[in-house]
Write a protein that holds these residues in place. Structure first.
Motif, PDB file in Angstrom:
ATOM      1  N   LYS A  89      -3.272   3.070   2.045  1.00  0.00           N
ATOM      2  CA  LYS A  89      -3.248   1.680   1.591  1.00  0.00           C
ATOM      3  C   LYS A  89      -1.919   1.339   0.916  1.00  0.00           C
ATOM      4  O   LYS A  89      -1.450   0.198   0.992  1.00  0.00           O
ATOM      5  N   LYS A  90      -1.288   2.308   0.275  1.00  0.00           N
ATOM      6  CA  LYS A  90       0.050   2.063  -0.267  1.00  0.00           C
ATOM      7  C   LYS A  90       1.019   1.729   0.863  1.00  0.00           C
ATOM      8  O   LYS A  90       1.921   0.897   0.700  1.00  0.00           O
ATOM      9  N   LEU A  91       0.838   2.355   2.017  1.00  0.00           N
ATOM     10  CA  LEU A  91       1.703   2.068   3.155  1.00  0.00           C
ATOM     11  C   LEU A  91       1.412   0.687   3.734  1.00  0.00           C
ATOM     12  O   LEU A  91       2.311   0.043   4.284  1.00  0.00           O
ATOM     13  N   LEU A  92       0.169   0.210   3.619  1.00  0.00           N
ATOM     14  CA  LEU A  92      -0.118  -1.176   4.000  1.00  0.00           C
ATOM     15  C   LEU A  92       0.662  -2.146   3.108  1.00  0.00           C
ATOM     16  O   LEU A  92       1.219  -3.135   3.589  1.00  0.00           O
ATOM     17  N   VAL A  93       0.692  -1.848   1.820  1.00  0.00           N
ATOM     18  CA  VAL A  93       1.468  -2.686   0.899  1.00  0.00           C
ATOM     19  C   VAL A  93       2.946  -2.631   1.274  1.00  0.00           C
ATOM     20  O   VAL A  93       3.660  -3.650   1.214  1.00  0.00           O
ATOM     21  N   ALA A  94       3.410  -1.459   1.689  1.00  0.00           N
ATOM     22  CA  ALA A  94       4.825  -1.299   2.046  1.00  0.00           C
ATOM     23  C   ALA A  94       5.203  -2.103   3.287  1.00  0.00           C
ATOM     24  O   ALA A  94       6.388  -2.381   3.502  1.00  0.00           O
ATOM     25  N   GLY A  95       4.191  -2.455   4.096  1.00  0.00           N
ATOM     26  CA  GLY A  95       4.491  -3.285   5.256  1.00  0.00           C
ATOM     27  C   GLY A  95       4.081  -2.730   6.598  1.00  0.00           C
ATOM     28  O   GLY A  95       4.337  -3.361   7.628  1.00  0.00           O
ATOM     29  N   ALA A  96       3.448  -1.558   6.634  1.00  0.00           N
ATOM     30  CA  ALA A  96       2.981  -1.011   7.912  1.00  0.00           C
ATOM     31  C   ALA A  96       1.757  -1.810   8.373  1.00  0.00           C
ATOM     32  O   ALA A  96       0.752  -1.857   7.662  1.00  0.00           O
ATOM     33  N   PRO A  97       1.787  -2.430   9.563  1.00  0.00           N
ATOM     34  CA  PRO A  97       0.684  -3.312   9.965  1.00  0.00           C
ATOM     35  C   PRO A  97      -0.518  -2.593  10.565  1.00  0.00           C
ATOM     36  O   PRO A  97      -1.653  -3.020  10.398  1.00  0.00           O
ATOM     37  N   ARG A  98      -0.270  -1.517  11.311  1.00  0.00           N
ATOM     38  CA  ARG A  98      -1.341  -0.726  11.920  1.00  0.00           C
ATOM     39  C   ARG A  98      -0.967   0.745  11.793  1.00  0.00           C
ATOM     40  O   ARG A  98       0.088   1.153  12.279  1.00  0.00           O
ATOM     41  N   LEU A  99      -1.811   1.512  11.145  1.00  0.00           N
ATOM     42  CA  LEU A  99      -1.483   2.912  10.956  1.00  0.00           C
ATOM     43  C   LEU A  99      -2.727   3.775  11.087  1.00  0.00           C
ATOM     44  O   LEU A  99      -3.847   3.335  10.825  1.00  0.00           O
ATOM     45  N   TRP A 100      -2.494   5.021  11.521  1.00  0.00           N
ATOM     46  CA  TRP A 100      -3.598   5.963  11.655  1.00  0.00           C
ATOM     47  C   TRP A 100      -3.125   7.343  11.243  1.00  0.00           C
ATOM     48  O   TRP A 100      -1.930   7.625  11.189  1.00  0.00           O
TER      49      TRP A 100
END
Length: 360
Positions: A92-103
């Motif tokens: 979720k920190k990476l979502l804040v950083a701007g990654a739109p889709r991650l797995w």
């Protein structure tokens, strides 16, 4: 589901005769993994790899964690860290950083869990969609599970006397409807909408159907017992079942439903009575999340005499601004079990933990 004690295998997994018996299951696991990677690549997801060592292992009150100490170059430079029970906070920190889709396919660690469907170290498949609602994840699950089954050459799943066709239309069932259908209980009539509901009304209903409550039971304890005894054994019979709309007090890190704030944007996926995945419409309010963490740790301390630290960096990321998102965690080993036709999680693990550390 409660994990019961499970003894280690009689012979080491490295013995050639033992490995030969497990090899077909491991080959199926490999084909499922190939299908998973292709699934996410085709949908423009970025694969990430986050640290297993975290300030907080996760805040679910009933999970036990593995702790360790991080030492620096000086004797007084020491910090307690934990092996994560899920990569959720980091992703979720990476979502804040701007990654739109991650797995991510991450090894995760949960102490005190050992059974034919639980391992203390196992593989968690977790993915997130920024800007999309949690029901989009149902479609992901359908496509992913079907791709995995095809890769393993499995037309139907079978587990503990139940069968399930992943290629048929899946069933979507709300938690209140499941309680009414399988237990004859109006769950929402026994729920006051609070974080820690009064258990009296639900306790009476449980006693009525022959699931007697225990002294000191909380509302959630009674819910779990009814689900374990009366509901979960039916979920995912014939077709996979998506169980949605959990009461808000069971929301974990999910947000309330806009049309009924007594319920949470959360679902779990079942096949052949086996829980495969847990999904959220993600909570993005840092203040509400902090309050939930504190309440969960108060409960953990009351029951188990310990509490985990709050990941302040995670809450700071939420406060900075996490986009509206949905996320899901799937037990990869359990998916591999169904696709391989295995009846024990150790059959799809290259080396079970007990064999790897000679714990016998």
């Amino acid at each position: 589901m409660i994990a019961m004690p499970f003894p280690p295998s009689a012979a080491p997994a490295w013995r050639p005769d033992v490995f030969a018996r497990r090899a077909p299951f491991l080959a199926a696991r490999g084909r499922v993994l190939t299908a998973v990677r292709a699934f996410f690549a085709a949908r423009d997801f970025v694969e990430v790899d986050t640290p297993a060592l975290q300030v907080s292992p996760g805040m679910e009150p009933h999970l036990q964690a593995f702790a360790t100490d991080l030492h620096g170059p000086h004797p007084d430079d020491q910090r307690r860290l934990y092996l994560h029970t899920s990569p959720e906070f980091a992703m979720k920190k990476l979502l804040v950083a701007g990654a739109p889709r991650l797995w991510q396919l991450a090894h995760v660690y949960r102490n005190g869990e050992r059974s034919s469907t639980h391992a203390p170290e196992f593989s968690m498949l977790e993915w997130y969609r920024a800007g999309e609602g949690y029901r989009a994840l149902i479609g992901d699950c359908q496509d992913l599970v079907r791709d995995a089954a095809r890769a393993a050459g499995r037309e139907r799943f079978a587990f503990r006397g139940m069968t399930c066709d992943p290629f048929a239309d899946w069933r979507v069932l709300t938690v209140p409807d499941a309680f009414f259908e399988y237990a004859g209980i109006d769950l929402m009539a026994a729920y006051d909408g609070s974080h820690d509901p009064d258990p009296a009304a639900l306790a009476a209903e449980a006693a009525r159907i022959g699931v007697p409550p225990h002294a000191g039971d909380r509302w959630e304890d009674i819910v779990f017992r009814i689900m374990f005894e009366r509901i979960e054994p039916h979920l995912g019979a014939d077709v996979p079942c998506v169980l949605t709309d959990y009461p808000l007090c069971m929301a974990a890190l999910s947000r309330p439903k806009p049309d009924d704030p007594r319920l949470a944007e959360r679902f779990e996926l079942y096949a052949c009575g086996l829980e495969l995945a847990n999904a959220f419409g993600e909570l993005t309010d840092a203040a509400v999340q902090r309050a939930r963490f504190e309440a969960d740790m108060d409960l953990k301390e009351r029951i188990y005499g310990e509490r985990f630290p709050v990941d302040e960096d995670f809450l700071a990321a939420l406060a900075h601004g996490m986009p509206e998102s949905s996320g899901i965690a799937m037990g990869f080993d359990r998916l591999a079990m169904l696709c391989a036709g295995a009846d024990d999680i150790n059959q799809v693990l290259w080396l079970p933990v007990a064999d790897a550390v000679s714990c016998r």
